[in-house]
Design a protein around this motif. Structure first.
Motif, PDB file in Angstrom:
ATOM      1  N   UNK A 156      49.269  -6.636 -26.426  1.00  0.00           N
ATOM      2  CA  UNK A 156      50.028  -6.411 -27.654  1.00  0.00           C
ATOM      3  C   UNK A 156      51.531  -6.299 -27.397  1.00  0.00           C
ATOM      4  N   UNK A 157      51.918  -6.163 -26.145  1.00  0.00           N
ATOM      5  CA  UNK A 157      53.346  -6.095 -25.809  1.00  0.00           C
ATOM      6  C   UNK A 157      53.893  -7.433 -25.316  1.00  0.00           C
ATOM      7  N   UNK A 158      53.011  -8.412 -25.135  1.00  0.00           N
ATOM      8  CA  UNK A 158      53.452  -9.680 -24.569  1.00  0.00           C
ATOM      9  C   UNK A 158      54.270 -10.496 -25.560  1.00  0.00           C
ATOM     10  N   UNK A 159      55.271 -11.142 -25.007  1.00  0.00           N
ATOM     11  CA  UNK A 159      56.031 -12.161 -25.717  1.00  0.00           C
ATOM     12  C   UNK A 159      56.023 -13.390 -24.818  1.00  0.00           C
ATOM     13  N   UNK A 160      56.433 -14.534 -25.323  1.00  0.00           N
ATOM     14  CA  UNK A 160      56.492 -15.705 -24.441  1.00  0.00           C
ATOM     15  C   UNK A 160      57.382 -15.492 -23.213  1.00  0.00           C
ATOM     16  N   UNK A 161      58.326 -14.574 -23.318  1.00  0.00           N
ATOM     17  CA  UNK A 161      59.244 -14.336 -22.200  1.00  0.00           C
ATOM     18  C   UNK A 161      58.693 -13.374 -21.149  1.00  0.00           C
ATOM     19  N   UNK A 162      57.788 -12.463 -21.536  1.00  0.00           N
ATOM     20  CA  UNK A 162      57.361 -11.439 -20.574  1.00  0.00           C
ATOM     21  C   UNK A 162      55.866 -11.454 -20.251  1.00  0.00           C
ATOM     22  N   UNK A 163      55.130 -12.376 -20.823  1.00  0.00           N
ATOM     23  CA  UNK A 163      53.678 -12.368 -20.578  1.00  0.00           C
ATOM     24  C   UNK A 163      53.382 -12.756 -19.128  1.00  0.00           C
ATOM     25  N   UNK A 164      52.285 -12.223 -18.585  1.00  0.00           N
ATOM     26  CA  UNK A 164      51.942 -12.548 -17.193  1.00  0.00           C
ATOM     27  C   UNK A 164      51.412 -13.983 -17.081  1.00  0.00           C
ATOM     28  N   UNK A 165      51.375 -14.457 -15.869  1.00  0.00           N
ATOM     29  CA  UNK A 165      50.899 -15.829 -15.633  1.00  0.00           C
ATOM     30  C   UNK A 165      49.443 -15.996 -16.048  1.00  0.00           C
ATOM     31  N   UNK A 166      48.649 -14.941 -15.943  1.00  0.00           N
ATOM     32  CA  UNK A 166      47.216 -15.026 -16.274  1.00  0.00           C
ATOM     33  C   UNK A 166      46.910 -14.547 -17.693  1.00  0.00           C
ATOM     34  N   UNK A 167      47.879 -14.603 -18.592  1.00  0.00           N
ATOM     35  CA  UNK A 167      47.682 -14.081 -19.951  1.00  0.00           C
ATOM     36  C   UNK A 167      46.518 -14.757 -20.656  1.00  0.00           C
ATOM     37  N   UNK A 168      46.351 -16.035 -20.446  1.00  0.00           N
ATOM     38  CA  UNK A 168      45.273 -16.769 -21.113  1.00  0.00           C
ATOM     39  C   UNK A 168      43.912 -16.300 -20.597  1.00  0.00           C
ATOM     40  N   UNK A 169      43.790 -16.092 -19.295  1.00  0.00           N
ATOM     41  CA  UNK A 169      42.533 -15.605 -18.726  1.00  0.00           C
ATOM     42  C   UNK A 169      42.207 -14.200 -19.251  1.00  0.00           C
ATOM     43  N   UNK A 170      43.228 -13.356 -19.363  1.00  0.00           N
ATOM     44  CA  UNK A 170      43.005 -12.014 -19.906  1.00  0.00           C
ATOM     45  C   UNK A 170      42.570 -12.083 -21.368  1.00  0.00           C
ATOM     46  N   UNK A 171      43.187 -12.981 -22.128  1.00  0.00           N
ATOM     47  CA  UNK A 171      42.794 -13.160 -23.538  1.00  0.00           C
ATOM     48  C   UNK A 171      41.363 -13.670 -23.643  1.00  0.00           C
ATOM     49  N   UNK A 172      41.011 -14.605 -22.771  1.00  0.00           N
ATOM     50  CA  UNK A 172      39.638 -15.122 -22.773  1.00  0.00           C
ATOM     51  C   UNK A 172      38.627 -14.036 -22.395  1.00  0.00           C
ATOM     52  N   UNK A 173      38.981 -13.164 -21.450  1.00  0.00           N
ATOM     53  CA  UNK A 173      38.112 -12.053 -21.056  1.00  0.00           C
ATOM     54  C   UNK A 173      37.932 -11.105 -22.243  1.00  0.00           C
ATOM     55  N   UNK A 174      39.033 -10.807 -22.944  1.00  0.00           N
ATOM     56  CA  UNK A 174      38.944  -9.948 -24.126  1.00  0.00           C
ATOM     57  C   UNK A 174      38.003 -10.577 -25.155  1.00  0.00           C
ATOM     58  N   UNK A 175      38.131 -11.888 -25.356  1.00  0.00           N
ATOM     59  CA  UNK A 175      37.267 -12.588 -26.317  1.00  0.00           C
ATOM     60  C   UNK A 175      35.796 -12.462 -25.932  1.00  0.00           C
ATOM     61  N   UNK A 176      35.471 -12.645 -24.662  1.00  0.00           N
ATOM     62  CA  UNK A 176      34.071 -12.537 -24.223  1.00  0.00           C
ATOM     63  C   UNK A 176      33.522 -11.131 -24.467  1.00  0.00           C
ATOM     64  N   UNK A 177      34.294 -10.119 -24.107  1.00  0.00           N
ATOM     65  CA  UNK A 177      33.862  -8.744 -24.362  1.00  0.00           C
ATOM     66  C   UNK A 177      33.720  -8.501 -25.862  1.00  0.00           C
ATOM     67  N   UNK A 178      34.631  -9.072 -26.630  1.00  0.00           N
ATOM     68  CA  UNK A 178      34.604  -8.876 -28.082  1.00  0.00           C
ATOM     69  C   UNK A 178      33.361  -9.518 -28.699  1.00  0.00           C
ATOM     70  N   UNK A 179      32.952 -10.690 -28.216  1.00  0.00           N
ATOM     71  CA  UNK A 179      31.718 -11.319 -28.714  1.00  0.00           C
ATOM     72  C   UNK A 179      30.518 -10.390 -28.512  1.00  0.00           C
ATOM     73  N   UNK A 180      30.461  -9.763 -27.342  1.00  0.00           N
ATOM     74  CA  UNK A 180      29.364  -8.833 -27.059  1.00  0.00           C
ATOM     75  C   UNK A 180      29.453  -7.633 -27.998  1.00  0.00           C
ATOM     76  N   UNK A 181      30.674  -7.125 -28.190  1.00  0.00           N
ATOM     77  CA  UNK A 181      30.838  -5.984 -29.088  1.00  0.00           C
ATOM     78  C   UNK A 181      30.428  -6.349 -30.516  1.00  0.00           C
TER      79      UNK A 181
END
Length: 148
Positions: free
Chosen positions: A107-132
């Motif tokens: 929630x703090x990420x911007x295009x300027x400060x997001x980590x290199x693995x932001x997409x993988x972290x978002x995908x991990x959140x999505x997988x956990x969210x599907x289970x939830x």
């Protein structure tokens, strides 16, 4: 009085499940289709907005189901209501342990400060969210069934 409690509980849990279902199967797909950095910024904004509201909604849903179970302790569907409440607690624990840490970062990420693995972290959140969402749908189904 118990009828009003059952209606309020069902509507509260049902709308919460609907919001989470929409996030999983509608909003995140829309965000992923947005051009360039818009999707990541939309997810960050959604994380800030829903991250503020959802903890209260989850806890109030657990409390409402618990009150309903106690108030209708001798009703035939109380066991299902108790299991529903337990599943809601599982969703709270999942949220705290698995989803909130990722959300608090993203929630703090911007295009300027997001980590290199932001997409993988978002995908991990999505997988956990599907289970939830599956756990929440099961909880809602049991709650509604307990009232029949």
């Amino acid at each position: 009085m118990i009828n009003a409690l059952e209606v309020v509980t069902t509507v509260s849990v049902g709308v919460m499940v609907g919001v989470e279902f929409s996030v999983a199967f509608v909003m995140n797909r829309i965000f992923s289709a947005l051009p360039e950095d818009s999707g990541q910024m939309a997810r960050a904004h959604g994380g800030r907005m829903l991250g503020t509201v959802m903890p209260y909604w989850y806890i109030s849903s657990v409390v409402l189901v618990a009150i309903r179970a106690v108030a209708g302790w001798h009703d035939s569907g109380t066991g299902l209501a108790v299991i529903s409440g337990a599943l809601l607690m599982v969703s709270v624990i999942m949220s705290i342990l698995l989803l909130v840490p990722i959300n608090n970062r993203s929630k703090t990420w911007t295009p300027e400060n997001r980590p290199a693995d932001w997409k993988e972290q978002s995908d991990r959140w999505d997988r956990f969210h599907y289970i939830r969402v599956a756990v929440l749908v099961a909880a809602l189904t049991l709650l509604v069934t307990s009232l029949l």
